[in-house]
Design a protein around this motif. Structure first.
Motif, PDB file in Angstrom:
ATOM      1  N   SER A 609     -13.387 -43.156 -70.857  1.00  0.00           N
ATOM      2  CA  SER A 609     -14.434 -43.892 -69.923  1.00  0.00           C
ATOM      3  C   SER A 609     -15.570 -43.350 -70.118  1.00  0.00           C
ATOM      4  CB  SER A 609     -13.965 -43.723 -68.384  1.00  0.00           C
ATOM      5  OG  SER A 609     -13.678 -42.503 -68.020  1.00  0.00           O
ATOM      6  N   HIS A 610     -16.689 -43.956 -69.117  1.00  0.00           N
ATOM      7  CA  HIS A 610     -17.991 -43.535 -69.198  1.00  0.00           C
ATOM      8  C   HIS A 610     -18.068 -42.291 -68.626  1.00  0.00           C
ATOM      9  CE1 HIS A 610     -22.210 -43.624 -68.814  1.00  0.00           C
ATOM     10  NE2 HIS A 610     -22.243 -43.440 -67.602  1.00  0.00           N
ATOM     11  N   THR A 611     -18.628 -41.084 -68.808  1.00  0.00           N
ATOM     12  CA  THR A 611     -18.734 -39.926 -68.518  1.00  0.00           C
ATOM     13  C   THR A 611     -19.506 -39.764 -66.920  1.00  0.00           C
ATOM     14  OG1 THR A 611     -18.630 -38.705 -70.347  1.00  0.00           O
ATOM     15  CG2 THR A 611     -19.161 -37.447 -68.614  1.00  0.00           C
ATOM     16  N   GLU A 612     -18.906 -39.223 -65.965  1.00  0.00           N
ATOM     17  CA  GLU A 612     -19.480 -39.044 -64.619  1.00  0.00           C
ATOM     18  C   GLU A 612     -19.863 -37.701 -64.547  1.00  0.00           C
ATOM     19  OE1 GLU A 612     -20.461 -41.417 -62.775  1.00  0.00           O
ATOM     20  OE2 GLU A 612     -19.832 -43.190 -63.938  1.00  0.00           O
ATOM     21  N   SER A 613     -20.912 -37.487 -63.684  1.00  0.00           N
ATOM     22  CA  SER A 613     -21.403 -36.137 -63.229  1.00  0.00           C
ATOM     23  C   SER A 613     -21.216 -35.879 -61.812  1.00  0.00           C
ATOM     24  CB  SER A 613     -22.677 -35.677 -63.800  1.00  0.00           C
ATOM     25  OG  SER A 613     -22.850 -35.960 -65.098  1.00  0.00           O
ATOM     26  N   PHE A 614     -20.919 -34.830 -61.431  1.00  0.00           N
ATOM     27  CA  PHE A 614     -20.944 -34.503 -60.016  1.00  0.00           C
ATOM     28  C   PHE A 614     -21.120 -32.777 -59.871  1.00  0.00           C
ATOM     29  CE2 PHE A 614     -16.671 -33.406 -61.246  1.00  0.00           C
ATOM     30  CZ  PHE A 614     -16.423 -32.313 -60.598  1.00  0.00           C
ATOM     31  N   GLN A 615     -21.772 -32.436 -58.679  1.00  0.00           N
ATOM     32  CA  GLN A 615     -21.968 -31.115 -58.523  1.00  0.00           C
ATOM     33  C   GLN A 615     -21.329 -30.652 -57.052  1.00  0.00           C
ATOM     34  OE1 GLN A 615     -26.129 -30.315 -57.823  1.00  0.00           O
ATOM     35  NE2 GLN A 615     -25.839 -28.151 -57.503  1.00  0.00           N
ATOM     36  N   THR A 616     -20.501 -29.311 -57.468  1.00  0.00           N
ATOM     37  CA  THR A 616     -19.688 -28.878 -56.075  1.00  0.00           C
ATOM     38  C   THR A 616     -20.608 -28.270 -55.158  1.00  0.00           C
ATOM     39  OG1 THR A 616     -19.601 -26.802 -57.348  1.00  0.00           O
ATOM     40  CG2 THR A 616     -17.714 -28.344 -57.614  1.00  0.00           C
ATOM     41  N   LEU A 617     -20.313 -27.935 -53.931  1.00  0.00           N
ATOM     42  CA  LEU A 617     -21.140 -27.505 -52.982  1.00  0.00           C
ATOM     43  C   LEU A 617     -21.067 -26.047 -53.143  1.00  0.00           C
ATOM     44  CD1 LEU A 617     -19.404 -29.324 -49.798  1.00  0.00           C
ATOM     45  CD2 LEU A 617     -21.410 -29.839 -51.289  1.00  0.00           C
ATOM     46  N   PRO A 618     -22.561 -25.541 -52.583  1.00  0.00           N
ATOM     47  CA  PRO A 618     -22.791 -24.001 -52.729  1.00  0.00           C
ATOM     48  C   PRO A 618     -21.691 -23.468 -51.706  1.00  0.00           C
ATOM     49  CG  PRO A 618     -24.326 -25.270 -51.283  1.00  0.00           C
ATOM     50  CD  PRO A 618     -23.735 -26.461 -51.994  1.00  0.00           C
ATOM     51  N   ILE A 619     -21.848 -22.022 -52.026  1.00  0.00           N
ATOM     52  CA  ILE A 619     -21.110 -21.115 -50.980  1.00  0.00           C
ATOM     53  C   ILE A 619     -21.784 -21.264 -49.709  1.00  0.00           C
ATOM     54  CG2 ILE A 619     -20.131 -18.740 -50.645  1.00  0.00           C
ATOM     55  CD1 ILE A 619     -19.910 -18.707 -53.710  1.00  0.00           C
ATOM     56  N   ARG A 620     -21.000 -21.113 -48.493  1.00  0.00           N
ATOM     57  CA  ARG A 620     -21.534 -20.911 -47.079  1.00  0.00           C
ATOM     58  C   ARG A 620     -20.678 -20.065 -46.071  1.00  0.00           C
ATOM     59  NH1 ARG A 620     -18.627 -24.043 -43.762  1.00  0.00           N
ATOM     60  NH2 ARG A 620     -17.697 -25.873 -44.834  1.00  0.00           N
ATOM     61  N   GLU A 621     -21.022 -20.141 -44.939  1.00  0.00           N
ATOM     62  CA  GLU A 621     -20.125 -19.421 -44.113  1.00  0.00           C
ATOM     63  C   GLU A 621     -19.025 -20.230 -43.768  1.00  0.00           C
ATOM     64  OE1 GLU A 621     -23.273 -20.265 -43.481  1.00  0.00           O
ATOM     65  OE2 GLU A 621     -24.313 -18.198 -43.689  1.00  0.00           O
ATOM     66  N   PRO A 622     -17.792 -19.546 -43.546  1.00  0.00           N
ATOM     67  CA  PRO A 622     -16.583 -20.354 -43.325  1.00  0.00           C
ATOM     68  C   PRO A 622     -16.644 -21.164 -41.828  1.00  0.00           C
ATOM     69  CG  PRO A 622     -16.218 -18.087 -42.771  1.00  0.00           C
ATOM     70  CD  PRO A 622     -17.512 -18.233 -43.329  1.00  0.00           C
ATOM     71  N   SER A 623     -15.862 -21.972 -41.575  1.00  0.00           N
ATOM     72  CA  SER A 623     -15.568 -22.916 -40.498  1.00  0.00           C
ATOM     73  C   SER A 623     -14.845 -22.139 -39.674  1.00  0.00           C
ATOM     74  CB  SER A 623     -14.920 -24.179 -40.755  1.00  0.00           C
ATOM     75  OG  SER A 623     -15.757 -24.958 -41.732  1.00  0.00           O
ATOM     76  N   PRO A 624     -15.052 -22.435 -38.226  1.00  0.00           N
ATOM     77  CA  PRO A 624     -14.337 -21.568 -37.225  1.00  0.00           C
ATOM     78  C   PRO A 624     -12.824 -21.778 -37.300  1.00  0.00           C
ATOM     79  CG  PRO A 624     -15.913 -22.782 -36.265  1.00  0.00           C
ATOM     80  CD  PRO A 624     -15.979 -23.111 -37.685  1.00  0.00           C
ATOM     81  N   PRO A 625     -12.137 -20.802 -37.415  1.00  0.00           N
ATOM     82  CA  PRO A 625     -10.505 -21.076 -37.544  1.00  0.00           C
ATOM     83  C   PRO A 625      -9.993 -21.641 -36.386  1.00  0.00           C
ATOM     84  CG  PRO A 625     -11.090 -18.775 -36.799  1.00  0.00           C
ATOM     85  CD  PRO A 625     -12.297 -19.431 -36.798  1.00  0.00           C
ATOM     86  N   ALA A 626      -8.757 -22.277 -36.626  1.00  0.00           N
ATOM     87  CA  ALA A 626      -8.026 -22.897 -35.300  1.00  0.00           C
ATOM     88  C   ALA A 626      -7.147 -21.872 -34.776  1.00  0.00           C
ATOM     89  CB  ALA A 626      -7.355 -24.368 -35.737  1.00  0.00           C
TER      90      ALA A 626
END
Length: 824
Positions: A609-626
């Motif tokens: 198929s046609h090639t698609e591009s995307f970018q992953t998110l940068p590293i950040r602080e974790p979310s609060p644990p449950a």
């Protein structure tokens, strides 16, 4: 007041004494006598008294009276109410002494009532007397009351309750714990003789009646329960008053009588004035529900006539007649299976005989449609003609739907007979395959199936460009045959193997052809509409649309390729089956990727198929644990930690801070990031705690999660003990106690019974020591020593027979036993 003058004159003294006191007392008289002696000197007066002055006695009871005389009596005598002197008898006894006499009355009767006198006579002939009044009454007595009492349905019933008493008793009747009154029970009446009269008694009146009698003057009451049974005359009915039977066919007929009544009637069967007894010909059965059945076996013409069913019980009898008429039953003599060709005409003939001559009808089993003589179907295809015990069913333009069973039934007024035949339809082969285009490629085998339905079965051939493909096949073709099917297996080797193939089906009715096309398969076209969703630091979801063409062969899977923009090589991910969603994992944070998708079928891989591009998110602080909590053992509390978004990097640790609601200073506990729980201990009983949990990765800290829990009050010592030990420890203690018990039992068996595991070990050790001491040198050299031990018989004596046990002691100090070869 009683004066001295009265004391000296006994007559006046007694009269004055009776006036002053309600009844004379013996002791009182004696005191008065002593007083008289003191006042009057030695003068002795004759005085008489009876212990009782009035007595009530019920019929049948016994009683005694004591008469006492003061003075010098020479004779004491008793007189009955008629003035006659009482002499000793069986019912009246006298026991007399000098100044005392006792009268005993046994089993009192009504006639014993009256005034009894006791007369004392002194030596001068002077007499004095005292009297007692005896009243006799009849107690409540039920005389010969029968239960149950039986009556006939519909008559006037009189339930007898014979009760006597004095005075006359008051009688009340009860039924089902309710008083019977004429006001509420118009058919019920209590007669002057205390019996209960019921007009037109019915079975519904049956039950237990209570006759209750009472005497108000004495507060006496008694009752008797009387069961009333209503006998209902037999009611007799028959299911069928007349029967027809066929002679000489070893047939049987069963007559059934239904009876009702109370008590259950006795049913008997009669013929020509004689009662029938069970035999080989007559079978009499009495069933529940009042049914009686008479079965007559092997019917003969002489068995015809009238049979009587008679029912009898206490209330009466009734009978019904059943008539049996014996004829010759219809019998079908001519009916055969028929085979017809589709579209032609079929004629089915059925002949029957009987007396009287039966009528013949037809029934189509497939839909239950019936045809009788002279009938013609709406479409004109079915027609029936009959005459003199023969019927012909004609079917024009036979169809496949006519295939099946047809029933011929010969019926007369005395019975019927039915037989079935099968109409078979032969037809030209019918080709059933709808799939006529098949796809394959060079080197890939494909099965072309030709399905056919025919009667009789068809012969099937395959052709290719006017050439017949033999059943043995060729280098790249094979023919597989089954019932109603022929499969051509083709393995294309070149372009010449693609094209048209012909299937021919033939039977004696006709021939049919069907053409199949084998086309070259192609790879699928490219998928389209590639989309990226749920992109995070290390994950991304790829979705796409199926290709417009699968190339003639089903798609096997989808190939998703991805790489970062700076790389040269693509990484592959296959879809699960033919799902159009693929999740990419193990991605690098804050990186741009390219992705493309291709479809793969049996022929091969299609275009990307046609090639698609995307970018992953940068590293950040974790979310609060449950967080979720659960009380631990003792003074501990278990906090469950559920990791949320880690921000693209693993959680290094959880920082758990906790304190009581009354404290300001926090206590801190560090939990490794790989753990899924944190254990807080020791804690205080009956205290509420606040918890703050923060997750940390290399990027930093998450926002805190907050949690509260409450520690309960301190449990009792039993609960604390077992909660501290845990389930495994408690089970271990139980098993240990059981093991100690078994050891104690085994030691007891060793010393008391000379048995058990300890005894076996002792014997084995002793035997080993004996063998070792005798053959120690050989054991050290690695040689084996053998001992022959005699067997012991059941009486404990040694047996010198050759069947001994052989014990082999080897150098490894193991003892092996085996039977002698003679008994092996």
């Amino acid at each position: 007041m009683i004066g001295a003058e009265s004391v000296c004159r006994p007559g006046r003294f007694l009269q004055q004494l009776k006036a002053d006191f309600l009844q004379p007392k013996t002791m009182m008289f004696q005191l008065v006598h002593l007083l008289g002696v003191l006042v009057c000197g030695s003068q002795a007066a004759l005085q008489v008294s009876i212990s009782l002055n009035k007595v009530e006695l019920s019929v049948g009871e016994s009683k005694f009276f004591i008469c006492t005389a003061i003075g010098e009596p020479v004779r004491l005598e008793w007189f009955n109410p008629q003035g006659e002197r009482i002499l000793p008898s069986k019912r009246m006894a006298l026991h007399s002494e000098t100044s005392r006499s006792r009268l005993i009355i046994y089993n009192a009767i009504i006639e014993d009532a009256g005034i009894y006198r006791c007369q004392a006579t002194d030596a001068n002939g002077h007499t004095e007397e005292a009297s007692v009044v005896l009243e006799i009454y009849q107690r409540l007595t039920f005389r010969d009351v029968q239960s149950p009492q039986e009556f006939r349905h519909g008559e006037t019933a009189e339930v007898v309750c014979d009760v006597i008493s004095s005075p006359v008793p008051v009688v009340v009747w009860y039924y089902q714990d309710k008083e019977i009154t004429e006001e509420h029970h118009s058919r019920f009446q209590v007669l002057p003789n205390n019996n209960l009269q019921i007009h037109q008694v019915t079975k519904a009146d049956e039950g237990v009646y209570r006759c209750e009698a009472s005497v108000e003057a004495r507060g006496e009451i008694d009752f008797v329960d009387i069961a009333m049974v209503v006998n209902v005359p037999p009611v007799l009915s028959v299911f069928q008053p007349a029967f027809n039977a066929t002679a000489d066919y070893q047939e049987s007929v069963t007559f059934t009588c239904m009876t009702s009544g109370s008590p259950d009637p006795l049913v008997t069967w009669h013929r020509k004035g004689q009662q029938l007894e069970p035999s080989e010909q007559y079978i009499i059965a009495r069933l529940e529900g009042g049914r009686s059945m008479l079965t007559i076996r092997n019917i003969r013409q002489g068995d015809g006539g009238t049979y009587t069913c008679r029912a009898t019980n206490k209330a009466g009898s009734q009978e019904r007649e059943i008539f049996l008429k014996v004829f010759v039953q219809p019998h079908i003599t001519q009916l055969k299976n028929v085979t017809a060709v589709e579209g032609s005409a079929a004629m089915i003939s059925c002949g029957a005989e009987g007396e009287p001559l039966p009528d013949i009808s037809w029934r189509r089993a497939s839909d239950g449609k019936a045809f009788t003589d002279g009938d013609k179907s709406q479409d004109g295809r079915f027609e029936v003609r009959g005459r003199h015990g023969k019927s012909v069913l004609t079917i024009s333009g036979v169809k496949l739907t006519d295939l099946g069973r047809f029933d011929c039934e010969a019926l007369s007024r005395i019975g019927g007979h039915q037989k079935s035949m099968f109409l078979d339809i032969e037809y030209i082969p019918k080709l059933l395959s709808n799939h006529t285009i098949f796809y394959s490629w060079e080197g890939n085998a494909v099965n072309i199936s030709c399905d056919v339905m025919s009667n009789p079965p068809a012969t099937m051939l395959w052709r290719r460009e006017r050439f017949t493909i033999s059943a043995e096949g060729t280098t790249n073709t094979r023919v597989h045959s089954a019932e109603g099917k022929s499969v051509l297996e083709v393995t294309p080797m070149s372009d010449r193997d693609f094209g048209r193939y012909n299937c021919t089906a033939r039977n004696n009715i006709g021939v049919r052809y069907q053409e199949f096309i084998l086309a070259q398969a192609d790879v699928p076209s490219n998928p389209y509409s590639v989309r990226l969703s749920a992109v995070s630091q290390r994950l991304a979801t790829v979705t796409f649309m199926k290709p417009d063409s699968h190339g003639g062969v089903p798609i096997s899977f989808y190939l998703v390729q991805y790489k970062d923009v700076g790389a040269q090589e693509w990484r592959d991910v296959k879809s699960h089956s033919i799902q159009t969603t693929v999740v990419l994992t193990a991605l690098e944070p804050n990186t741009t990727y390219e992705v493309r998708v291709a479809a793969v079928n049996g022929k091969g891989q299609g275009e990307f198929s046609h090639t698609e591009s995307f970018q992953t998110l940068p590293i950040r602080e974790p979310s609060p644990p449950a967080v979720h909590g659960q009380r631990g053992m003792g003074k501990a509390y278990r906090l469950g930690l559920v990791k949320q978004d880690d921000g693209g990097m693993p959680i290094v640790e959880y920082i758990v801070k906790y304190r009581t609601d009354k404290e300001e200073q926090w206590m801190t506990k560090l939990v490794p990031g790989m753990n899924d729980f944190a254990m807080l201990q020791p804690l205080q009983w009956n205290t509420r705690y606040e918890v703050e949990i923060t997750a940390r990765n290399v990027k930093g800290l998450s926002e805190p999660s907050f949690y509260q829990f409450f520690m309960p009050q301190k449990p009792d010592i039993t609960e604390s003990l077992f909660s501290g030990l845990g389930l495994g420890t408690v089970v271990g203690l139980g098993l240990g106690a059981l093991l100690v018990l078994l050891v104690l039992v085994d030691v007891g068996c060793f010393f008391l019974r000379h048995c058990g595991l300890l005894m076996c070990i002792t014997r084995s050790v002793c035997s080993k020591k004996t063998s070792t001491s005798g053959k120690g040198k050989e054991i050290e050299e690695g040689k084996a020593a053998y001992l022959k031990l005699p067997l012991k018989e059941e009486n404990g004596k040694e047996s010198l027979k050759p069947d001994t046990i052989e014990i082999k002691v080897q150098g490894d100090n193991f003892i092996h036993t085996k039977l002698d070869d003679s008994k092996a």
